[in-house]
Every structure is written in structure tokens, then in C-alpha cells.
Design a protein around this motif. Structure first.
Motif, PDB file in Angstrom:
ATOM      1  N   ASP A 109      -6.269  -0.246  -5.838  1.00 41.80           N
ATOM      2  CA  ASP A 109      -5.072  -0.983  -5.412  1.00 41.80           C
ATOM      3  C   ASP A 109      -3.828  -0.128  -5.600  1.00 41.80           C
ATOM      4  N   GLY A 135       0.804  -1.225   0.000  1.00 46.07           N
ATOM      5  CA  GLY A 135       0.000   0.000   0.000  1.00 46.07           C
ATOM      6  C   GLY A 135       0.836   1.273   0.000  1.00 46.07           C
ATOM      7  N   THR A 136       0.360   2.267   0.746  1.00 44.65           N
ATOM      8  CA  THR A 136       0.979   3.597   0.758  1.00 44.65           C
ATOM      9  C   THR A 136       2.460   3.553   1.120  1.00 44.65           C
ATOM     10  N   TRP A 155      -7.304   1.768   3.628  1.00 46.67           N
ATOM     11  CA  TRP A 155      -8.366   0.752   3.557  1.00 46.67           C
ATOM     12  C   TRP A 155      -9.044   0.539   4.923  1.00 46.67           C
TER      13      TRP A 155
END
Ligand SMILES: Cc1cc2nc3c(=O)[nH]c(=O)nc-3n(C[C@H](O)[C@H](O)[C@H](O)COP(=O)(O)OP(=O)(O)OC[C@H]3O[C@@H](n4cnc5c(N)ncnc54)[C@H](O)[C@@H]3O)c2cc1C
Length: 524
Positions: free
Chosen positions: A317, A68-69, A248
Motif C-alpha cells: 500500500d 497511490g504513486t 496495481w
């Protein structure tokens, strides 16, 4: 109660085989003290914190570590300077302290001092703005001192002449350049590597770390875990559940409402700016507090960032930069360059999402810098916001909350003294004499560099130290090691998260065949 004893006790090796065995052992005896959901920097930090306190921990990540990030950041280990400007002294000091912890104890092998250069160029600053920047840098020095980080590690701010400025950033515009201010901050060789080092260290302290496992039907006392490789699932009981899924978080716990903002970077060849040694800092026209940075990176690249764009709607995503962001970044940085960059110079672009809490009525509360630990009505503990730099403090706060709310028996947090895999003082680290191995290998692996080469030699034989493809400064041995020790399960994990070859599509295609070949050869 499940424990991670057995063949992997005390080892920091993450492999496909370990995943398989630990997943089936968890399914057989599905109960832990703490379930951590999310394998970004926050979740990996929480798993390490809790495991090091003696708790029985499982971390599940639906895709891959740092998916993710955490892999889309500017890779800075901030001293908190920008928070001073808005009067948030507590946040600023926390950042400066955590920067010092990372650079001196937990991960000095992954973080280097980065000179940041603010050019004193005619027409670049509004009247009085350069003086403000200078005052800010001096305040940053005071913060560094108060955090106890030595000036030998992060030298204090100074003014340099125009010639020196163009040695540090050769691509700087010469006309109207009277000199520059130079301050120092920390820079990670790679944000994803910090996450992998955290997850491996957590595994060494007994955490079960499982990628390709998604948490569903999450409550304060457990979740359904789905193996996304097979579709099989089981329910896990946990005395506490920490939701560390970043943007999320609202999908895992519907009581959390986030409204992300996108930050974009461009990737260009370092040669396009004359191979800078410092990060170039350019003010955004019309703003007193926003800057665009051109940050030297590994693999001969410079990352130019960053933007701040509202990004409502479903969380993708992989967020995509917009055309307008590309233009904005090029236009801003070109204000300080001798030869303007064009779209033809852009070798890649990437974007990450900051989590902002949606307070309803269209407003957002910015927790992207200061973190929050929230308990939802169903007992899930969510830790969200913050930054890479302060992951350790976020983890400490989240685990303290879990221990207090669920009356868990655990020792006090001690991660500020706990070296990660590859750091000096970590039990698997071996000092590598300077000049003995490639500087890039050392920068990515620190005291584990010798182990990387030994694995490469054993599994690949001749040519193990050679680059994976011409002009790409990642060795074949590192590819093998990603699979044998770093939990990479396939070619994409290797290209995009264990190495950052994937930041440039053309490089990805050049390296793909060799990475596929090594992946096929190395089975674990
Ligand atoms: C553009 C940008 C630049 C930044 N630059 C910096 C910087 O230079 N320095 C700095 O200190 N900070 C920086 N930050 C902040 C920092 O990157 C973030 O705070 C940090 O990476 C967030 O990490 P995280 O672990 O909370 O979230 P993430 O890294 O997003 O991790 C969440 C994980 O949860 C997983 N997941 C989601 N749902 C589930 C589920 N149901 N089951 C299992 N797993 C799930 C996801 O796959 C993901 O891997 C930046 C942020 C942005 C957006």
C-alpha cells in the motif's frame, strides 16, 4: 443509463453524502458508458476527459484520491529535458507541450516556475559533464519555445556568479564555487492537489466519483464494485472499462505484468539548506546522466530525491524507503553543501513505485516515462506509465481508444482548454487580490481561496483562518473545506492527501487533535 443529475449536477463539491447517494443510485441502475478504475492522476484525468466529452462515467478508487504513486512524486511539471538526452524527442516534446498547458490554461494556480540550479563546483562534475548539462538546458529552451511556452513564464537558461548562486541556495558550499547554471521548469505545489482538482472538475462535468470502492472481477464490460466501508457490493455494466490503477494494474488485469522500481525522497527543513529559492541539482558520482535534486516545497520543507531501486514482489500500500537509499541521497547532496546534512536532519521520507512492464526473462521495458494504452484479451483497456505532467495526454489516448473500440458516441477531446477547479476561467473561481489572503492558501486553492475562507467562517466561526497547529502553515478553514468540498472522508484523508502535513510524522501528531475536532464538527 445512470446519469449524475440530481442535487449534485454541475457542482464540483465532493462529500461523504454525495458519495453515499451516488453509490446507491449507481447500484439501482448499474450501467455506464465508461468505468474508470483508479483515482490517481491518470484515472481522474480519464474521468474528466470522458465526462467532458459527454460520456456517462463512473470512477472508483479503492482507497482515497491520490492514494497511490500520484502523491509520492517529485512534484515537477517536466519540460522533458531528460528524455532529450536519450534521444526520445517525441516524449520530450509531449512533456513540454503538456507543461505549457498546465502552466497557462488548466492549472496555473497549482504550478509555479521553479529555478533549477546546477552549481559549478570544483570536483563535482566529471570533465565535460558541465558542458553537457549546459547543452541540455539550451535544448530544453528550444523545446519550450517549440511548445509555445513564453519565456516570461519560464525564463531561459543563464549563468550566474557564485554570490547569486548562494542567494538562490544559501547552503551551497562556497569553496571551489565559480558560479552556477540556472534553468526553469514547472513545480506543483502538491501532486495530490492536482488529482483532487481533476476529480472535482470531473464530478462537475457529471462523473460519479467514488472513493472507498474497489473494483473486483473486472472484465471489458463491467466489474463487481465493493463498498469497502460497508462490504456491500453490486455488479456494474459498462460499455468500456479503463484500468488506471498504476502499479496495481496487474492485479486488476492479470494479462498485464509489471515489475515496479522504487523512487525515494527525504524531507528536511528548508532551514537546513538556508531556505533555498531554487532546486539544487547535484550529479550522482560516477554517472553522467543521474542527478539528485533538493527541491523547495510548501510548509517550509525541502524534498531530496530520488532513487531508482528494483522493487519486485507484491505491491505494498505504502512503499517504504530503505536505509541504503537514505544514505545514498544524503551522501550525494552533501557533495554540494557547506554543512553536511545528517540523519538527524531527516524529518520524513517517502517512496513511490514506477510501473515497468515485465517482458519475462528478467527484462523490463521502461514505460515509466512514456505511457502505454493496452487492450487485454478480455477487453479491459489499461493505461499505464507516463507521468503526472502528461496525465492529460494519457487520458485523451485512453478515452480515444475506448471510443474507437466500443463505438461510443462522444465529442472530441477538449481538456487542453478546460480550466480545473481553482484555475482562472473555471466557473467557480474568483480572482483574489494579491496580499488579501495568505500566499500559501492561494498556492493551494487559487481562485477557490475565497470559498475556502467563507466555508471556514461559516462552519468554524472565530479562528477559522488560524493555523491548524503552531508552525504548520495550513489553516483550519482548509481542513473544513477538505471535508465539505474535496471528498475527504476521514482524518487520514485530510492529513495525508488533502494536506501534506502527513509527510512529517511529528507534524501529523501535532495537528491530529485539531483535525479530529474539525472533522467531528463538520458533518456533510
Ligand atoms: C518516485 C517518483 C517520482 C515521480 N516524480 C514525478 C514528477 O516529478 N513529475 C511527473 O510528471 N511525474 C513523476 N512521476 C510519475 C508519476 O508520479 C506517475 O506517473 C503517476 O503518479 C501515476 O499515476 P497513476 O494514476 O497512473 O497511478 P496511481 O497514482 O498509483 O493511482 C492508481 C490508483 O488505483 C487505485 N486502485 C488500485 N487497485 C484498485 C482497484 N481494484 N479498484 C479501485 N482502485 C484501485 C489505487 O488505490 C491508486 O490510488 C514520479 C513517479 C515516481 C515513482
Amino acid at each position: 443509463m445512470t446519469t449524475t443529475a440530481g442535487p449534485f449536477a454541475g457542482t464540483a463539491r465532493l462529500t461523504a453524502r454525495r458519495r453515499e447517494l451516488e453509490l446507491s443510485s449507481l447500484a439501482d441502475r448499474p450501467s455506464v458508458d465508461l468505468l474508470v478504475i483508479g483515482g490517481g492522476v491518470t484515472g481522474a484525468g480519464v474521468a474528466l476527459d470522458a465526462a467532458a466529452r459527454g460520456l456517462c462515467v463512473a470512477l472508483v478508487e479503492s482507497r482515497d484520491l491520490a492514494f497511490g504513486t500520484s502523491r509520492w512524486s517529485s512534484k515537477l511539471v517536466h519540460g522533458g529535458l531528460r528524455y532529450l538526452a536519450s534521444g526520445r524527442i517525441g516524449v520530450a516534446r509531449e512533456s513540454a507541450v503538456e507543461r505549457g498547458v498546465l502552466m497557462t490554461r488548466t492549472a496555473p494556480h497549482l504550478v509555479r516556475p521553479l529555478p533549477q540550479l546546477v552549481p559549478l563546483l570544483d570536483g563535482l562534475f566529471r570533465p565535460g559533464q558541465a558542458a553537457l548539462v549546459r547543452a541540455g538546458f539550451h535544448a530544453g529552451d528550444a523545446l519550450r519555445l517549440s511548445a509555445g511556452t513564453p519565456g516570461g513564464l519560464l525564463p531561459r537558461v543563464r549563468r550566474v556568479g557564485a554570490d547569486r548562486a548562494r542567494v538562490l541556495v544559501p547552503g551551497l558550499r562556497g569553496a571551489g564555487l565559480s558560479g552556477a547554471l540556472v534553468a526553469h521548469d514547472g513545480q506543483l505545489v502538491d501532486d495530490a492537489r492536482l488529482v483532487v482538482a481533476l476529480a472535482r472538475t470531473a464530478a462537475q462535468y457529471g462523473a460519479t466519483v467514488l472513493t472507498r470502492v474497489r473494483a473486483e472481477e473486472v472484465t471489458g464490460t463491467g466489474a463487481r464494485l465493493v463498498d469497502t466501508l460497508t462490504g456491500a457490493s453490486f455488479s456494474l455494466n459498462a460499455r468500456a472499462v479503463v484500468n488506471a490503477t498504476g502499479v496495481w494494474a496487474g492485479e486488476v488485469d492479470p494479462s498485464i505484468r509489471l515489475r515496479p522500481s522504487r523512487g525515494t525522497h527525504l524531507v528536511v527543513d528548508a532551514a537546513a539548506l538556508g531556505r533555498p529559492l531554487a532546486a539544487l541539482t547535484v550529479p550522482v558520482p560516477g554517472s553522467t546522466s543521474r542527478f539528485v535534486f533538493a527541491l523547495p516545497q510548501q510548509l517550509g520543507r525541502v524534498a531530496i530525491g530520488l532513487t531508482d531501486e528494483d522493487a519486485p514482489g507484491p505491491v505494498p500500500d505504502e512503499p517504504q524507503p530503505s536505509e541504503a537509499e537514505v544514505d545514498f541521497l544524503l551522501d550525494t547532496v552533501n557533495g554540494a553543501l557547506e554543512t553536511a546534512l545528517t540523519r538527524a536532519d531527516v524529518r520524513g521520507a517517502y517512496a513511490g513505485l514506477r510501473p515497468l512492464i515485465d517482458t519475462g526473462d528478467g527484462a523490463t521495458a521502461d514505460i515509466s516515462r512514456q505511457h502505454a494504452v493496452l487492450e487485454s484479451p478480455n477487453g479491459v483497456i489499461t493505461v499505464v506509465g507516463g507521468k503526472l505532467t502528461t496525465y492529460r495526454r494519457m487520458a485523451e489516448d485512453a478515452v480515444d481508444t475506448a471510443v474507437r473500440l466500443r463505438e461510443l458516441s462522444a465529442r472530441a477531446c477538449w481538456t487542453a482548454r478546460l480550466p480545473l477547479v481553482g484555475a482562472p476561467g473555471h466557473r467557480g473561481s474568483r480572482p483574489v487580490p494579491e496580499g488579501e489572503v495568505a500566499a500559501s492558501l492561494l498556492a493551494r486553492h487559487g481562485g477557490a481561496a475565497g470559498e475556502v475562507l467563507a466555508v471556514g467562517e461559516e462552519l468554524l466561526g472565530a479562528g477559522y483562518g488560524a493555523p491548524v497547529a503552531d508552525g504548520i502553515d495550513v489553516s483550519r478553514a482548509e481542513i473544513a473545506y477538505a471535508l465539505t468540498h474535496e471528498g475527504a472522508l476521514d482524518v487520514e484523508d485530510v492529513l495525508h492527501r488533502r494536506t501534506r502535513i502527513g509527510l512529517v510524522a511529528a507534524d501529523t501528531e501535532r495537528a491530529r487533535a485539531a483535525v479530529e475536532g474539525i472533522t467531528a464538527k463538520v458533518s456533510v
